[in-house]
Design a protein around this motif. Sequence first.
Motif, mmCIF file in Angstrom:
data_model
loop_
_atom_site.group_PDB
_atom_site.id
_atom_site.type_symbol
_atom_site.label_atom_id
_atom_site.label_comp_id
_atom_site.label_asym_id
_atom_site.label_seq_id
_atom_site.Cartn_x
_atom_site.Cartn_y
_atom_site.Cartn_z
ATOM 1 N N CYS A 231 0.801 -1.232 0.000
ATOM 2 C CA CYS A 231 0.000 0.000 0.000
ATOM 3 C C CYS A 231 0.827 1.273 0.000
ATOM 4 C CB CYS A 231 -0.968 -0.002 1.176
ATOM 5 S SG CYS A 231 -0.201 0.110 2.815
ATOM 6 N N GLY A 232 2.147 1.181 0.195
ATOM 7 C CA GLY A 232 2.950 2.393 0.220
ATOM 8 C C GLY A 232 2.455 3.366 1.273
ATOM 9 N N ALA A 233 2.385 4.635 0.914
ATOM 10 C CA ALA A 233 1.912 5.664 1.844
ATOM 11 C C ALA A 233 0.401 5.774 1.872
ATOM 12 C CB ALA A 233 2.529 7.010 1.484
ATOM 13 N N GLY A 234 -0.287 4.837 1.195
ATOM 14 C CA GLY A 234 -1.739 4.775 1.281
ATOM 15 C C GLY A 234 -2.500 5.460 0.167
ATOM 16 N N ALA A 235 -1.834 5.876 -0.909
ATOM 17 C CA ALA A 235 -2.491 6.691 -1.931
ATOM 18 C C ALA A 235 -3.718 6.013 -2.533
ATOM 19 C CB ALA A 235 -1.500 7.061 -3.028
ATOM 20 N N GLU B 180 2.108 -3.494 3.877
ATOM 21 C CA GLU B 180 3.297 -2.805 3.387
ATOM 22 C C GLU B 180 4.530 -3.329 4.116
ATOM 23 O OE1 GLU B 180 6.123 -0.927 1.684
ATOM 24 O OE2 GLU B 180 4.068 -0.695 0.886
ATOM 25 N N ARG B 181 5.585 -3.667 3.380
ATOM 26 C CA ARG B 181 6.759 -4.260 4.019
ATOM 27 C C ARG B 181 7.780 -3.226 4.473
ATOM 28 N NH1 ARG B 181 10.373 -7.089 -0.786
ATOM 29 N NH2 ARG B 181 10.856 -5.194 -1.956
ATOM 30 N N GLN B 182 7.767 -2.015 3.921
ATOM 31 C CA GLN B 182 8.739 -0.993 4.301
ATOM 32 C C GLN B 182 8.162 -0.129 5.427
ATOM 33 O OE1 GLN B 182 11.591 0.531 1.325
ATOM 34 N NE2 GLN B 182 9.956 0.194 -0.173
ATOM 35 N N HIS C 285 -1.010 -3.274 8.009
ATOM 36 C CA HIS C 285 -0.158 -4.332 8.539
ATOM 37 C C HIS C 285 1.226 -4.210 7.911
ATOM 38 C CE1 HIS C 285 -3.476 -6.700 10.356
ATOM 39 N NE2 HIS C 285 -4.190 -6.192 9.365
ATOM 40 N N LYS C 286 2.251 -4.285 8.722
ATOM 41 C CA LYS C 286 3.612 -4.310 8.190
ATOM 42 C C LYS C 286 4.012 -5.771 8.002
ATOM 43 C CE LYS C 286 8.381 -2.878 8.908
ATOM 44 N NZ LYS C 286 8.901 -4.240 8.697
ATOM 45 N N GLY C 287 4.418 -6.112 6.789
ATOM 46 C CA GLY C 287 4.803 -7.487 6.520
ATOM 47 C C GLY C 287 4.995 -7.704 5.029
ATOM 48 N N ASP C 288 5.443 -8.896 4.695
ATOM 49 C CA ASP C 288 5.755 -9.255 3.313
ATOM 50 C C ASP C 288 4.655 -10.152 2.768
ATOM 51 O OD1 ASP C 288 6.908 -10.399 0.938
ATOM 52 O OD2 ASP C 288 8.868 -9.796 1.701
ATOM 53 N N LEU C 289 4.189 -9.871 1.568
ATOM 54 C CA LEU C 289 3.101 -10.674 1.011
ATOM 55 C C LEU C 289 3.523 -12.115 0.770
ATOM 56 C CD1 LEU C 289 3.283 -11.205 -2.371
ATOM 57 C CD2 LEU C 289 3.086 -8.737 -2.333
ATOM 58 N N ALA C 290 4.826 -12.367 0.595
ATOM 59 C CA ALA C 290 5.294 -13.734 0.417
ATOM 60 C C ALA C 290 5.249 -14.520 1.718
ATOM 61 C CB ALA C 290 6.717 -13.743 -0.151
ATOM 62 N N ASN C 291 5.117 -13.810 2.838
ATOM 63 C CA ASN C 291 4.981 -14.438 4.159
ATOM 64 C C ASN C 291 3.863 -13.698 4.875
ATOM 65 O OD1 ASN C 291 5.430 -15.982 6.444
ATOM 66 N ND2 ASN C 291 7.126 -14.713 7.162
ATOM 67 N N GLU D 31 14.027 1.650 -4.568
ATOM 68 C CA GLU D 31 14.201 0.347 -5.188
ATOM 69 C C GLU D 31 13.233 -0.668 -4.599
ATOM 70 O OE1 GLU D 31 15.469 -2.878 -7.425
ATOM 71 O OE2 GLU D 31 15.635 -0.717 -7.738
ATOM 72 N N GLY D 32 13.003 -0.579 -3.294
ATOM 73 C CA GLY D 32 12.076 -1.491 -2.650
ATOM 74 C C GLY D 32 10.658 -1.350 -3.161
ATOM 75 N N ALA D 33 10.313 -0.161 -3.665
ATOM 76 C CA ALA D 33 8.967 0.083 -4.174
ATOM 77 C C ALA D 33 8.834 -0.228 -5.662
ATOM 78 C CB ALA D 33 8.572 1.543 -3.922
ATOM 79 N N LEU D 34 9.893 0.004 -6.423
ATOM 80 C CA LEU D 34 9.800 -0.103 -7.883
ATOM 81 C C LEU D 34 10.464 -1.339 -8.468
ATOM 82 C CD1 LEU D 34 10.443 3.618 -8.937
ATOM 83 C CD2 LEU D 34 8.265 2.405 -8.798
ATOM 84 N N GLY D 35 11.441 -1.901 -7.766
ATOM 85 C CA GLY D 35 12.174 -3.047 -8.292
ATOM 86 C C GLY D 35 11.587 -4.355 -7.800
ATOM 87 N N GLU D 36 11.295 -5.260 -8.716
ATOM 88 C CA GLU D 36 10.635 -6.509 -8.349
ATOM 89 C C GLU D 36 11.613 -7.515 -7.765
ATOM 90 O OE1 GLU D 36 7.619 -8.587 -10.959
ATOM 91 O OE2 GLU D 36 9.319 -9.946 -11.152
#
Length: 253
Positions: free
Chosen positions: A53-57, A75-77, A98-104, A138-143
């Motif tokens: 979700c980033g900053a929620g935009a 959002e993981r960051q 929620h702070k966390g990674d979608l892969a986990n 990079e965390g937001a744009l790089g896969e």
Amino acid sequence: MTPAAPELTKDAFLGGQLTLAQPATGYRAGVDPVFLAASVPASPGQSVLELGCGAGAASLCLGRRVAGLRLVGLERQTIYADLAKLNAKQNKIPLTVHKGDLANMPAALRNDGFDHVIMNPPYFRRDRGTASPDAVREGALGEDTPLSTWLDQATRRLSPAGYITLIQNAERLPEVLAAMDSRLGSVVVKPLCPRIGRAASLVIVQARKGGRGAFRLAAPLILHEGIMHEADRDHYTPEVAAILRTGAALSLD
């Protein structure tokens, strides 16, 4: 040593109906999450999960257009998760982050179901380009999590007959479609073209869990008037101006 707090800007969205705090440098939300939010066919009382979700935009633009939604973000960051919470509070739009990674996936989300899952996955594959030196950007744009994982986790979070809606680079449409398995159907693709006569730069893709409708390629959304940039102004088409300035919905018909 505690990292210094990032310099923030305050940016207006939807013609000033929404104001978001964002980092002055690094990844900053632009028009893409606004288009994403505008295309979600949500109704009051429904639930919406935004992955990354980033900053929620996107979530907050949707919440401003449709009242009475249960909005949840992942959002993981940490910097962006904290900003999403702050922006929700300051704009008085309820959003649980929620702070966390979608892969986990956090347990609270694994045990939940949603009418809609929305996402704006990273656009750039790192086997085809150069990583940004800015780690947050990079965390937001790089896969580093494959699109297939994004689609799988989104589908798992959907309630029956729920919708996935995402925005992505047009060149990656084949990957998006390949990642959609038999759980999803009634797929519609909406190309977003910079101008008449120009190839699509982005696509909005929507699918329904358990849907049985035929694949549909919708008419493109043309972003700017004219065939070329002629002056120092935005030249948005009336439909796009209504989406960006007043929070109008974007039809995928």
